[in-house]
Design a protein around this motif. Structure first.
Motif, PDB file in Angstrom:
ATOM      1  N   ASP A 169       1.826   3.685   1.915  1.00 30.21           N
ATOM      2  CA  ASP A 169       1.883   4.093   3.309  1.00 30.21           C
ATOM      3  C   ASP A 169       3.342   4.307   3.697  1.00 30.21           C
ATOM      4  O   ASP A 169       4.225   3.589   3.226  1.00 30.21           O
ATOM      5  CB  ASP A 169       1.245   3.009   4.191  1.00 30.21           C
ATOM      6  CG  ASP A 169       1.215   3.398   5.649  1.00 30.21           C
ATOM      7  OD1 ASP A 169       2.205   3.096   6.356  1.00 30.21           O
ATOM      8  OD2 ASP A 169       0.221   3.987   6.088  1.00 30.21           O
ATOM      9  N   TRP A 197      -7.519  -4.828   0.606  1.00 26.12           N
ATOM     10  CA  TRP A 197      -7.721  -4.382   1.983  1.00 26.12           C
ATOM     11  C   TRP A 197      -7.728  -2.854   2.018  1.00 26.12           C
ATOM     12  O   TRP A 197      -7.189  -2.218   1.116  1.00 26.12           O
ATOM     13  CB  TRP A 197      -6.616  -4.926   2.900  1.00 26.12           C
ATOM     14  CG  TRP A 197      -5.243  -4.450   2.503  1.00 26.12           C
ATOM     15  CD1 TRP A 197      -4.431  -4.969   1.534  1.00 26.12           C
ATOM     16  CD2 TRP A 197      -4.528  -3.333   3.041  1.00 26.12           C
ATOM     17  NE1 TRP A 197      -3.255  -4.256   1.450  1.00 26.12           N
ATOM     18  CE2 TRP A 197      -3.293  -3.238   2.354  1.00 26.12           C
ATOM     19  CE3 TRP A 197      -4.815  -2.387   4.044  1.00 26.12           C
ATOM     20  CZ2 TRP A 197      -2.335  -2.251   2.628  1.00 26.12           C
ATOM     21  CZ3 TRP A 197      -3.852  -1.408   4.315  1.00 26.12           C
ATOM     22  CH2 TRP A 197      -2.629  -1.347   3.607  1.00 26.12           C
ATOM     23  N   THR A 198      -8.191  -2.235   3.086  1.00 28.20           N
ATOM     24  CA  THR A 198      -9.262  -2.674   3.961  1.00 28.20           C
ATOM     25  C   THR A 198     -10.504  -1.931   3.494  1.00 28.20           C
ATOM     26  O   THR A 198     -10.514  -0.702   3.506  1.00 28.20           O
ATOM     27  CB  THR A 198      -8.946  -2.346   5.426  1.00 28.20           C
ATOM     28  OG1 THR A 198      -7.713  -2.929   5.811  1.00 28.20           O
ATOM     29  CG2 THR A 198     -10.042  -2.803   6.349  1.00 28.20           C
ATOM     30  N   GLN A 238      -3.573  -2.562  -1.199  1.00 33.91           N
ATOM     31  CA  GLN A 238      -4.510  -1.630  -0.596  1.00 33.91           C
ATOM     32  C   GLN A 238      -5.585  -1.337  -1.643  1.00 33.91           C
ATOM     33  O   GLN A 238      -5.292  -1.176  -2.829  1.00 33.91           O
ATOM     34  CB  GLN A 238      -3.771  -0.354  -0.206  1.00 33.91           C
ATOM     35  CG  GLN A 238      -4.540   0.588   0.671  1.00 33.91           C
ATOM     36  CD  GLN A 238      -3.650   1.719   1.161  1.00 33.91           C
ATOM     37  OE1 GLN A 238      -2.644   2.030   0.533  1.00 33.91           O
ATOM     38  NE2 GLN A 238      -4.010   2.311   2.268  1.00 33.91           N
ATOM     39  N   TYR A 239      -6.840  -1.284  -1.215  1.00 33.99           N
ATOM     40  CA  TYR A 239      -7.932  -1.263  -2.194  1.00 33.99           C
ATOM     41  C   TYR A 239      -7.872  -0.079  -3.151  1.00 33.99           C
ATOM     42  O   TYR A 239      -8.288  -0.183  -4.319  1.00 33.99           O
ATOM     43  CB  TYR A 239      -9.291  -1.309  -1.486  1.00 33.99           C
ATOM     44  CG  TYR A 239      -9.781   0.009  -0.948  1.00 33.99           C
ATOM     45  CD1 TYR A 239     -10.535   0.862  -1.743  1.00 33.99           C
ATOM     46  CD2 TYR A 239      -9.505   0.400   0.359  1.00 33.99           C
ATOM     47  CE1 TYR A 239     -10.994   2.073  -1.246  1.00 33.99           C
ATOM     48  CE2 TYR A 239      -9.956   1.602   0.858  1.00 33.99           C
ATOM     49  CZ  TYR A 239     -10.707   2.432   0.045  1.00 33.99           C
ATOM     50  OH  TYR A 239     -11.161   3.635   0.536  1.00 33.99           O
ATOM     51  N   GLY A 293       0.837  -1.186   0.000  1.00 35.08           N
ATOM     52  CA  GLY A 293       0.000   0.000   0.000  1.00 35.08           C
ATOM     53  C   GLY A 293       0.871   1.233   0.000  1.00 35.08           C
ATOM     54  O   GLY A 293       2.078   1.160   0.250  1.00 35.08           O
TER      55      GLY A 293
END
Length: 263
Positions: A178, A225-226, A202-203, A176
Motif C-alpha cells: 500500500d 488481514w483483511t 496483507q492476505y 502490505g
C-alpha cells in the motif's frame, strides 16, 4: 531469540473482528465490539492513538474526517474534545451519538472473555509515548489481559520499543503493498527491526511459499488481514495461517465463530 507464543490457549484459526464488527456497526466503537460479542466472535482487532491529554483512545485514522466529518488531528485533541465527537452517525442514524471509547474501557469490558489485537497507530521513530503508555496500561491490568491481548503496528520501531518493556504480550509487525507503507517495509522487512513474535501480512501476500520462508523458517505464526471472503479465509487457514482478521466475521465458518460461544 525467544518468541512469546501467540494466544496459545485459543483454538485455531484465531478470528478477529476488524475494528469490531465493522460491517454491522460503526468501526472502533463499543457498538461494534458488543456486536462481535453478541455474535460469539472470539476476538476483536482495534486501533489506538495517544490523544493530547495523554489517554489512549480507540480510533483508526489520524483525523475524524472519514467517520465524523471532523478534520482535526486526533493527537492534537484532548479527551474531552474527542468525547464530544459523534462517530456513529456516518454509519447509520441508529448509531447517532456513538462516542470514541478509551482503550482501558474496552479492555475492561471485553477481556479476558474475548481476545484483542491492539494496533498502535504512530509514525514516530523516537520519543514516542505510545509504546510506554500502552505497556503501562497492560501491566496494570495483570491477569485480565494475560493470554488475551496482542500488540501490533506497521511501525517496527514502535514494536521494538514496546517489546523492550517486557510485558509478556506477543507482538507483530503489519505490512502490505500500500502507498501508505514505506516501500522498504512492504514485504515484512520490519520484522528484523522489531524482533516481533508473529506476523500480520496483507492476505494477498500469503502463499505457500511466503508462509514457508516468512513464517515456518522464522518460527513466527501469521495472522492475515483483511479477509472478507470465506473461501479465501479457508484457503489461508489450510496454508497454516493462524489468525484471520475480517470486517465480516459473521460470514466466516460457524466453527470458527462459535469459539466465542458461552464465554
Amino acid at each position: 531469540m525467544n518468541r512469546i507464543a501467540l494466544l496459545p490457549d485459543h483454538p485455531r484459526p484465531l478470528l478477529f473482528a476488524h475494528r469490531g464488527c465493522s460491517s454491522l456497526a460503526p468501526e472502533n466503537t463499543m457498538a461494534a465490539f458488543k456486536t462481535a460479542r453478541e455474535l460469539h466472535i472470539p476476538g476483536i482487532e482495534l486501533d489506538t492513538h495517544v490523544c493530547a491529554s495523554g489517554e489512549l483512545i480507540v480510533a483508526h485514522d489520524d483525523t475524524f474526517e472519514r467517520t465524523a466529518g471532523d478534520p482535526r488531528i486526533v493527537e492534537q485533541l484532548t479527551l474531552d474534545e474527542i468525547r464530544s465527537i459523534d462517530v456513529g452517525s456516518f454509519f447509520a442514524p441508529a448509531f447517532k451519538n456513538e462516542r470514541v471509547p478509551l482503550l482501558k474501557d474496552v479492555l475492561e469490558e471485553f477481556c479476558p472473555a474475548m481476545y484483542i489485537d491492539i494496533e498502535m497507530k504512530t509514525r514516530k521513530i523516537r520519543n514516542d509515548p505510545l509504546p510506554g503508555l500502552l505497556a503501562n496500561l497492560l501491566k496494570t491490568m495483570g491477569d485480565r489481559v494475560t493470554n488475551s491481548v496482542t500488540v501490533s503496528s506497521f511501525n517496527p520501531m514502535a514494536i521494538r520499543a514496546f517489546r523492550g518493556m517486557r510485558t509478556g504480550i506477543p507482538t507483530a509487525v503489519i505490512w502490505g503493498d500500500d502507498k501508505g507503507v514505506p516501500p522498504l517495509l512492504r514485504h515484512g522487512e520490519g520484522r528484523w527491526i522489531a524482533g516481533c513474535d508473529y506476523l500480520k501480512p496483507q492476505y494477498a501476500q500469503v502463499s505457500r511459499f511466503s508462509r514457508f520462508w516468512l513464517s515456518k523458517l522464522g518460527r513466527r505464526p501469521m495472522a492475515a488481514w483483511t479477509v472478507d471472503d470465506p473461501s479465501v479465509a479457508r484457503k489461508l487457514a489450510a496454508l497454516g495461517t493462524e489468525g484471520i482478521i475480517t470486517n465480516r466475521p459473521q460470514d466466516m465458518p460457524a466453527e470458527w465463530r462459535l469459539q466465542g460461544a458461552g464465554k
